[in-house]
Design an enzyme around this catalytic site. Structure first.
Site, PDB file in Angstrom:
ATOM      1  N   ARG A  27       0.818  -1.211   0.000  1.00 29.99           N
ATOM      2  CA  ARG A  27       0.000   0.000   0.000  1.00 29.99           C
ATOM      3  C   ARG A  27       0.860   1.274   0.000  1.00 29.99           C
ATOM      4  O   ARG A  27       0.345   2.362  -0.180  1.00 29.99           O
ATOM      5  CB  ARG A  27      -0.923   0.006   1.233  1.00 29.99           C
ATOM      6  CG  ARG A  27      -1.918  -1.141   1.221  1.00 29.99           C
ATOM      7  CD  ARG A  27      -2.627  -1.282   2.557  1.00 29.99           C
ATOM      8  NE  ARG A  27      -3.473  -0.157   2.874  1.00 29.99           N
ATOM      9  CZ  ARG A  27      -4.715   0.003   2.457  1.00 29.99           C
ATOM     10  NH1 ARG A  27      -5.263  -0.914   1.693  1.00 29.99           N
ATOM     11  NH2 ARG A  27      -5.424   1.052   2.807  1.00 29.99           N
ATOM     12  N   TRP A  75       1.569   6.753   5.324  1.00 32.10           N
ATOM     13  CA  TRP A  75       1.906   7.486   4.102  1.00 32.10           C
ATOM     14  C   TRP A  75       1.549   8.924   4.392  1.00 32.10           C
ATOM     15  O   TRP A  75       0.380   9.253   4.546  1.00 32.10           O
ATOM     16  CB  TRP A  75       1.089   6.932   2.928  1.00 32.10           C
ATOM     17  CG  TRP A  75       1.471   7.590   1.661  1.00 32.10           C
ATOM     18  CD1 TRP A  75       0.941   8.724   1.127  1.00 32.10           C
ATOM     19  CD2 TRP A  75       2.497   7.177   0.771  1.00 32.10           C
ATOM     20  NE1 TRP A  75       1.584   9.032  -0.035  1.00 32.10           N
ATOM     21  CE2 TRP A  75       2.538   8.103  -0.287  1.00 32.10           C
ATOM     22  CE3 TRP A  75       3.402   6.101   0.762  1.00 32.10           C
ATOM     23  CZ2 TRP A  75       3.434   7.998  -1.339  1.00 32.10           C
ATOM     24  CZ3 TRP A  75       4.284   5.999  -0.284  1.00 32.10           C
ATOM     25  CH2 TRP A  75       4.292   6.930  -1.323  1.00 32.10           C
ATOM     26  N   ASN A  99      -6.163   5.307   9.689  1.00 35.27           N
ATOM     27  CA  ASN A  99      -5.996   5.404   8.247  1.00 35.27           C
ATOM     28  C   ASN A  99      -7.127   6.287   7.740  1.00 35.27           C
ATOM     29  O   ASN A  99      -8.281   6.039   8.048  1.00 35.27           O
ATOM     30  CB  ASN A  99      -6.081   3.986   7.652  1.00 35.27           C
ATOM     31  CG  ASN A  99      -6.019   3.985   6.136  1.00 35.27           C
ATOM     32  OD1 ASN A  99      -5.682   4.992   5.522  1.00 35.27           O
ATOM     33  ND2 ASN A  99      -6.339   2.848   5.551  1.00 35.27           N
ATOM     34  N   GLY A 100      -6.808   7.317   6.974  1.00 32.03           N
ATOM     35  CA  GLY A 100      -7.858   8.196   6.456  1.00 32.03           C
ATOM     36  C   GLY A 100      -7.486   9.642   6.688  1.00 32.03           C
ATOM     37  O   GLY A 100      -6.300   9.977   6.778  1.00 32.03           O
ATOM     38  N   GLU A 475     -11.788   1.784 -23.840  1.00 34.75           N
ATOM     39  CA  GLU A 475     -11.438   0.963 -22.680  1.00 34.75           C
ATOM     40  C   GLU A 475     -12.409  -0.215 -22.533  1.00 34.75           C
ATOM     41  O   GLU A 475     -11.995  -1.338 -22.234  1.00 34.75           O
ATOM     42  CB  GLU A 475     -11.420   1.846 -21.419  1.00 34.75           C
ATOM     43  CG  GLU A 475     -11.146   1.139 -20.111  1.00 34.75           C
ATOM     44  CD  GLU A 475      -9.824   0.381 -20.053  1.00 34.75           C
ATOM     45  OE1 GLU A 475      -8.989   0.525 -20.949  1.00 34.75           O
ATOM     46  OE2 GLU A 475      -9.673  -0.411 -19.101  1.00 34.75           O
ATOM     47  N   LYS A 479     -11.307  -4.104 -22.614  1.00 30.49           N
ATOM     48  CA  LYS A 479     -11.629  -5.051 -21.539  1.00 30.49           C
ATOM     49  C   LYS A 479     -12.258  -6.304 -22.122  1.00 30.49           C
ATOM     50  O   LYS A 479     -11.881  -7.417 -21.796  1.00 30.49           O
ATOM     51  CB  LYS A 479     -12.610  -4.454 -20.515  1.00 30.49           C
ATOM     52  CG  LYS A 479     -12.108  -3.459 -19.526  1.00 30.49           C
ATOM     53  CD  LYS A 479     -11.101  -3.953 -18.539  1.00 30.49           C
ATOM     54  CE  LYS A 479      -9.701  -3.966 -19.083  1.00 30.49           C
ATOM     55  NZ  LYS A 479      -8.856  -2.830 -18.950  1.00 30.49           N
ATOM     56  N   GLU A 482      -9.766  -8.436 -24.343  1.00 32.38           N
ATOM     57  CA  GLU A 482      -8.694  -9.079 -23.573  1.00 32.38           C
ATOM     58  C   GLU A 482      -9.133 -10.377 -22.916  1.00 32.38           C
ATOM     59  O   GLU A 482      -8.378 -11.334 -22.869  1.00 32.38           O
ATOM     60  CB  GLU A 482      -8.293  -8.165 -22.405  1.00 32.38           C
ATOM     61  CG  GLU A 482      -7.390  -7.042 -22.710  1.00 32.38           C
ATOM     62  CD  GLU A 482      -7.054  -6.284 -21.430  1.00 32.38           C
ATOM     63  OE1 GLU A 482      -7.953  -5.614 -20.880  1.00 32.38           O
ATOM     64  OE2 GLU A 482      -5.906  -6.371 -20.983  1.00 32.38           O
ATOM     65  N   LYS A 594       0.900  -9.193 -17.105  1.00 37.98           N
ATOM     66  CA  LYS A 594       0.507  -8.023 -16.315  1.00 37.98           C
ATOM     67  C   LYS A 594       1.476  -6.868 -16.524  1.00 37.98           C
ATOM     68  O   LYS A 594       1.094  -5.710 -16.509  1.00 37.98           O
ATOM     69  CB  LYS A 594       0.435  -8.417 -14.837  1.00 37.98           C
ATOM     70  CG  LYS A 594      -0.112  -7.336 -13.931  1.00 37.98           C
ATOM     71  CD  LYS A 594      -1.593  -7.096 -14.162  1.00 37.98           C
ATOM     72  CE  LYS A 594      -2.129  -5.874 -13.463  1.00 37.98           C
ATOM     73  NZ  LYS A 594      -3.337  -5.346 -14.102  1.00 37.98           N
TER      74      LYS A 594
HETATM   75  C1  F6R Z   1      -5.292  -3.686 -20.129  1.00 37.58           C
HETATM   76  C2  F6R Z   1      -3.978  -3.496 -19.559  1.00 37.58           C
HETATM   77  C3  F6R Z   1      -2.880  -3.051 -20.454  1.00 37.58           C
HETATM   78  C4  F6R Z   1      -1.954  -2.071 -19.725  1.00 37.58           C
HETATM   79  C5  F6R Z   1      -0.729  -1.730 -20.578  1.00 37.58           C
HETATM   80  C6  F6R Z   1       0.142  -0.692 -19.913  1.00 37.58           C
HETATM   81  O1  F6R Z   1      -6.217  -4.141 -19.203  1.00 37.58           O
HETATM   82  O2  F6R Z   1      -3.777  -3.690 -18.408  1.00 37.58           O
HETATM   83  O3  F6R Z   1      -3.364  -2.493 -21.638  1.00 37.58           O
HETATM   84  O4  F6R Z   1      -2.674  -0.918 -19.434  1.00 37.58           O
HETATM   85  O5  F6R Z   1       0.018  -2.891 -20.802  1.00 37.58           O
HETATM   86  O6  F6R Z   1       0.564  -1.141 -18.678  1.00 37.58           O
HETATM   87  P1  F6R Z   1       1.034  -0.149 -17.551  1.00 37.58           P
HETATM   88  O7  F6R Z   1      -0.117   0.675 -17.173  1.00 37.58           O
HETATM   89  O8  F6R Z   1       1.513  -1.057 -16.458  1.00 37.58           O
HETATM   90  O9  F6R Z   1       2.143   0.678 -18.126  1.00 37.58           O
END
Ligand code: F6R
Length: 599
Positions: A27, A75, A99-100, A475, A479, A482, A594
């Site tokens: 976090r 933070w 927190n808050g 977007e 989604k 993907e 990811k």
């Molecule tokens: C879609 C997705 C990807 C990322 C892209 C950039 O759901 O996650 O299109 O947005 O690969 O990744 P970041 O934001 O980590 O630079």
């Protein structure tokens, strides 16, 4: 954005607290502390920087037997990251972690100072413990005093408080900041900001609702209202981390309410926005902005470009990082170069950032991962505070990126004097409503589940929208493609007639974003054109549209960004339900990673 843990039981309490805080490190934090109470005696330790510093400070301290402890990673929001400002904060015989943000802390502090209370820190949190001890003088019962204290706080909080006057007890309260309570058969009680520290420790957990206030001892957990619903917490890390949801993506969609509160803490104020991350001179001499990002982050940038131009009257260009790198861009030093990245490791975005730095541009990263390569390289960073995002398809990270960018647009508008106080106030009010909109938007989940069965085939999906809803259409299409592997495009609604409408037939699915706050009639005409050519229409709108084959009714809102966030949730849920029906692995779709660290 902080992490909280609490524990009541027989274990070595310091280790329990610090290990719990370690699970919350994701976090983000800049200091940490614990308070441990045994036999009505409290000891507290704090350290700036990483948890290893707290380890070092507590290396000669150990407990055995029954005890109570609270811990916190901070933070900084009010006051610098120093030991004095780190939690727990102490009164004369009590300690608190929070927190808050306590919005009315100044008023409370002034009132307490008038009656002789001395404050050690610059934080908003410290008022809680002093106020509590003042209320103890009025009420005999400590829980009554705690309730009277919490009653006086405005803002967002998850609070744990311990007091030598109640030796086996932790008092707790939640509003707007997450808190979970757990228990097991050994009469151990646990508290944490997310379930990560509770996995393998608590057998049952309750996710506290806003407005919950109570206390726990080894024998009792008492809450008002009586709303704690304990559910089993799986022992295996993966299942437990999903917190009862089928997929991480689902959990992350549902988490957006809490996460958004974290994103806004200390930044969205009563009638202003603030970024501690940016020093006064950071924007001096800047007269244009270039955004650079990939995928979903690019969509967040594109969405915000409408806000920056409209509100801050500053020219904005938005570039896909992989294109920017090789186009031999013309860069001028009056340009603020802003990269947006969830992971902070995306190779194309990182390289684009290096190019901008080499050209001498001022750079800003909007990122979810502290200490990532992009954060380390940029001149300044605003963290999105979405927490770890595990689902490959980005959801909560996108939501928080858009929110930060909206706040930044307003920050620019204020600096440049392009919006008056009333307009700024209106924006800030709308911002403060986003978390509850994200929660209410989930009401259509069941409807999306039912509708999804009609959208498992066809030769393509067109998500269409105008203005800021065009990037949202992009977007939504991303989604869906993907995770469902169905072909989907995002298109500006007004552009369909310039080519794509040739595809229209009953097997072309149009997902129409039809907000009421922005160009409703124009979008409606575009949808009518598609309907006339027999495209199957799924309309998402607060206004009933009789030509739609399917319809998802959203709530009416006065601000376009509230419609934006609500429709964003609808798109996320719809894509997920289609993918689930198709039997796909929603969290790990084929061919995707990811973090894309290759070109
Ligand atoms: C879609 C997705 C990807 C990322 C892209 C950039 O759901 O996650 O299109 O947005 O690969 O990744 P970041 O934001 O980590 O630079």
């Amino acid at each position: 954005m902080c992490g909280i843990v609490g524990f009541i039981g027989q274990r070595e309490i310091k280790r329990q607290l610090i290990e719990g805080l370690r699970e919350l490190e994701y976090r983000g934090y800049d200091s940490a502390g614990i308070a441990v109470m045994q036999d009505a005696h409290i000891q507290s330790f704090k350290a700036v920087g990483k948890l290893s510093n707290l380890d070092e400070k507590t290396k000669n301290f150990e407990t055995s037997g029954l005890g109570v402890g609270i811990g916190h990673t901070r933070w900084a929001t009010h006051g610098k990251p120093t030991e004095l400002n780190a939690h727990p904060h102490m009164g004369e015989y009590s300690y608190v972690v929070h927190n808050g943000i306590i919005e009315n802390y100044r008023e409370i502090k002034t009132a307490l100072e008038k009656v002789g209370v001395n404050f050690l820190s610059q934080t908003d949190t410290e008022v809680i413990v002093h106020l509590f001890e003042k209320e103890v003088e009025r009420y005999k019962n400590l829980f009554d005093a705690f309730k009277a204290t919490i009653d006086q706080l405005d803002g967002a909080y998850a609070v744990l408080l311990v007091s030598q006057k109640a030796p086996d007890t932790i008092f707790f309260a939640r509003k707007g900041s997450p808190m979970i309570i757990g228990k097991n058969r050994n009469q151990e009680v646990f508290f944490a900001s997310s379930d990560a520290p509770l996995i393998g420790e608590a057998e049952e957990v309750a996710y506290m609702e806003d407005g919950t206030i109570g206390y726990a001892t080894p024998d009792t957990i008492y809450a008002e209202p009586d709303s704690l619903v304990f559910v089993p917490l799986a022992g295996d890390k993966l299942t437990a981390q999903k917190g009862g949801y089928r997929f991480f993506m689902e959990k992350e969609i549902y988490e957006q309410y809490d996460v958004m509160n974290d994103t806004m803490i200390g930044r969205v104020l009563d009638d202003d926005v603030a970024f501690e991350e940016l020093n006064e001179a950071f924007l001096d001499g800047i007269s244009r902005i270039k955004f650079c990002a990939c995928g979903t982050s690019y969509h967040a940038a594109l969405a915000s470009s409408y806000l920056f131009e409209r509100q801050a009257k500053i020219p904005v260009e938005v570039e896909i990082a992989s294109e920017f790198r090789y186009k031999e861009p013309l860069l001028t030093d009056d340009t603020l170069f802003v990269v947006i990245s969830q992971s902070g490791e995306t190779a194309d975005t990182l390289e684009a950032l290096k190019m901008a730095k080499n050209a001498g541009l001022r750079t800003l990263a909007i990122c979810n991962v502290d200490n990532s390569s992009i954060v380390r390289l940029a001149d300044a960073t605003i963290l999105t505070r979405a927490g770890i995002e595990k689902g490959v398809a980005s959801t909560k990270a996108f939501a928080t990126q858009v929110m930060v960018l909206w706040m930044l647009a307003l920050y620019f508008a204020k600096k440049r004097g392009t919006l008056n106080a009333t307009a700024i106030q209106k924006e800030v009010e709308a911002m403060s409503r986003v978390p509850s909109v994200l929660k209410k938007a989930l009401d259509v989940h069941e409807k999306c589940k039912r509708l999804s069965k009609r959208y498992l085939h066809g030769h393509g999906f067109f998500f269409i929208g105008r203005d800021i809803f065009y990037p949202l259409a992009l977007e939504g299409a991303l989604k869906l493609k993907e995770i469902s592997y169905l072909h989907a495009e995002g298109y500006p609604a007004g552009e369909m007639k310039h080519g794509p409408i040739a595809l229209a037939d009953a097997e072309l699915f149009t997902i129409a974003l039809m907000p009421k706050t922005l160009l409703y009639d124009k979008t409606k005409s575009n949808v009518e054109e598609l309907s006339a050519r027999d495209s199957t229409i799924l309309a998402i709108s607060p206004e009933f549209f009789d030509l739609a084959d399917d319809f998802i009714l959203t709530h009416p809102h006065e601000h376009m960004m509230l419609e934006f966030f609500e429709m964003m949730v609808v798109e996320q849920l719809l894509a997920m339900e289609v993918a689930i029906r198709l039997g796909n692995d929603v969290d790990m779709p084929r061919n995707l990673a990811k973090s894309v660290t290759v070109e």
